[in-house]
Design an enzyme around this catalytic site. Sequence first.
Site, PDB file in Angstrom:
ATOM      1  N   PRO A 114       0.844  -1.207   0.000  1.00  0.00           N
ATOM      2  CA  PRO A 114       0.000   0.000   0.000  1.00  0.00           C
ATOM      3  C   PRO A 114       0.871   1.246   0.000  1.00  0.00           C
ATOM      4  CG  PRO A 114      -0.853  -1.610   1.554  1.00  0.00           C
ATOM      5  CD  PRO A 114       0.450  -2.154   1.055  1.00  0.00           C
ATOM      6  N   CYS A 115       0.506   2.220  -0.836  1.00  0.00           N
ATOM      7  CA  CYS A 115       1.457   3.296  -1.129  1.00  0.00           C
ATOM      8  C   CYS A 115       0.939   4.692  -0.831  1.00  0.00           C
ATOM      9  CB  CYS A 115       1.872   3.215  -2.598  1.00  0.00           C
ATOM     10  SG  CYS A 115       0.474   3.116  -3.740  1.00  0.00           S
ATOM     11  N   GLN A 116      -0.187   4.837  -0.124  1.00  0.00           N
ATOM     12  CA  GLN A 116      -0.734   6.178   0.087  1.00  0.00           C
ATOM     13  C   GLN A 116       0.216   7.099   0.845  1.00  0.00           C
ATOM     14  OE1 GLN A 116      -2.358   3.357   0.307  1.00  0.00           O
ATOM     15  NE2 GLN A 116      -4.545   3.565  -0.059  1.00  0.00           N
ATOM     16  N   PHE A 123       3.211   7.523   0.394  1.00  0.00           N
ATOM     17  CA  PHE A 123       4.228   8.078  -0.496  1.00  0.00           C
ATOM     18  C   PHE A 123       3.619   8.836  -1.665  1.00  0.00           C
ATOM     19  CE2 PHE A 123       5.929   4.050   1.217  1.00  0.00           C
ATOM     20  CZ  PHE A 123       6.954   4.576   1.992  1.00  0.00           C
ATOM     21  N   ASN A 169       5.375   0.361  -6.637  1.00  0.00           N
ATOM     22  CA  ASN A 169       4.920   1.418  -5.740  1.00  0.00           C
ATOM     23  C   ASN A 169       4.740   2.706  -6.536  1.00  0.00           C
ATOM     24  OD1 ASN A 169       4.638   3.039  -3.168  1.00  0.00           O
ATOM     25  ND2 ASN A 169       5.284   1.073  -2.299  1.00  0.00           N
TER      26      ASN A 169
END
Length: 396
Positions: free
Chosen positions: A105-107, A109, A145
Amino acid sequence: MNQPLTTTRLEDLPVLSFFTGGGFLDMGFEKAGYSIEWTNEMNLGFVKFYEHGMTEWRRDRGIAQPEAKIKAPIRLGDLGGSAAVLKHAFPNGTPKLFGMIGGPPCQDFSIAGLRAGFDGTRGSVTHDYCRHIIEMRPAFFVMENVTGLLQKNHRASFEKLRESLGLDYLTDYAKLNSLDYAVPQSRERLFLIGLRRDLVTKALTDDQKKTVPTESWAGWSTEQDLMHRGARKRCKWPTVELPDVLPNVPTCKTILALSVNDCLVASEEEATIANATDRFNLRSKKAISTPEGMVGNRCFKRLHRYRFSPTACYGNNEVHLHPWLPQRLSVREVLRIQGVDESYVLPPGQPLGTKFKMIGNGVPVPMAFGVARTVARLAAEYCGFEINASALLDLV
């Protein structure tokens, strides 16, 4: 500890899929001949979608397998340490070679998110994934990502992460755009890949070892679509149309191939195409008056029929407006923008918000396929793996 082999068939290596979501990354790797043996996803809505959609997709491809299942439908941290994950994935014993793929999960960044980085809840999951790579020692790994990881405030942490992986892996990374893989969507993602160093040194001669590069060695563009690579800057794309003006059909074949026009479902076909009527209702007069091609505004972005989509979804899973009709895109249309086959069907009666969130989170399938082919080529070149050439050429 895993013992290296001098040669093996890449298609025989079991692959562990982390943060599986709807399985778009998995689909790309399966198309390239890999075997996804274990999956992990904590969102129970995504679990339902994966199991339904992947089952239908595999059956359409003539793959005789039982119904698709998420093997570990829980949070990665709840599985325990790396030894526990390996035991869960391989209850009959860990094979000598296997692969790992995943997009944490990349929120934390993302540019649109809080940008808490590696200190955020989701950022720490990226650390967990990399820790599992180091401790589990797969033959190869892939991490996907957002490109925010390369921004100034996260770059040092990313380089430290890559440095820790680089002790045991020959790594490379690239910022890739799905448009270069013939996807009608301009979406940049970061991919980090690695090959286990002992496998590299085992397969190469002493002279070959001297020429192994340490930076920018993967040659990512090799698997991109030659006809469409660089089309965003190379082509003259239409922009915003005047009200009640019908856009001219472009003469450029590249523009036609990469526009969303072919992703749209005709009204008379909606009843016969799965997920074609799954869409949010639109009641805003402002949205209805938005001109075709206006995607620069914060909300109510309307796509141009002869232009690519900026993303699959945007913001808080807001869905783009249809180029000319007073409605948002449907689930099927957004799936097409993600390069997902028609045989992948989401079950009825589930929340639309969860469907669009899952679709928007996924890696465009042709892009995943391209990355899978890159890894296969490198595994053959640097580790002596045998690959199924016909699978790599299969663009269907």
